[in-house]
Scaffold this motif. Sequence first.
Motif, PDB file in Angstrom:
ATOM      1  N   ARG A  25     -26.840  -2.206   4.456  1.00  0.00           N
ATOM      2  CA  ARG A  25     -25.724  -1.876   5.343  1.00  0.00           C
ATOM      3  C   ARG A  25     -25.418  -3.036   6.279  1.00  0.00           C
ATOM      4  N   GLN A  32     -23.553   1.985  11.306  1.00  0.00           N
ATOM      5  CA  GLN A  32     -23.870   3.311  10.769  1.00  0.00           C
ATOM      6  C   GLN A  32     -22.606   4.158  10.712  1.00  0.00           C
ATOM      7  N   LEU A  35     -20.350   2.971   7.735  1.00  0.00           N
ATOM      8  CA  LEU A  35     -20.824   3.463   6.442  1.00  0.00           C
ATOM      9  C   LEU A  35     -20.563   4.958   6.326  1.00  0.00           C
ATOM     10  N   ILE A  46     -26.367   9.280   7.958  1.00  0.00           N
ATOM     11  CA  ILE A  46     -26.783   7.901   7.684  1.00  0.00           C
ATOM     12  C   ILE A  46     -28.094   7.603   8.413  1.00  0.00           C
ATOM     13  N   LEU A  68     -21.955  -0.207  -0.574  1.00  0.00           N
ATOM     14  CA  LEU A  68     -22.786  -1.355  -0.210  1.00  0.00           C
ATOM     15  C   LEU A  68     -22.866  -2.397  -1.326  1.00  0.00           C
TER      16      LEU A  68
END
Length: 77
Positions: A25, A32, A35, A46, A68
Amino acid sequence: MAPASGPVRAPEAGGAAGARIRSARKEAGLTQQGLATAVEVSRQTIIAMETGDYAPSVYLAIRVARTLHRPVEDLWG
């Protein structure tokens, strides 16, 4: 017998998968929240994956890996 309630602990000892997710990440330049938004889950999900407190569904694992730019096996293998 009903399954236990609460978080599902990831099968790897020591949170190795979580460390790989966190590293991937950060390499992707995502927070966070970034994502979480990209894969349509909460930031708390996450966090739980990164700490090893949650093992995602196959569908979610694939979405995370694609976001990712990594094979699923690299993150959870």
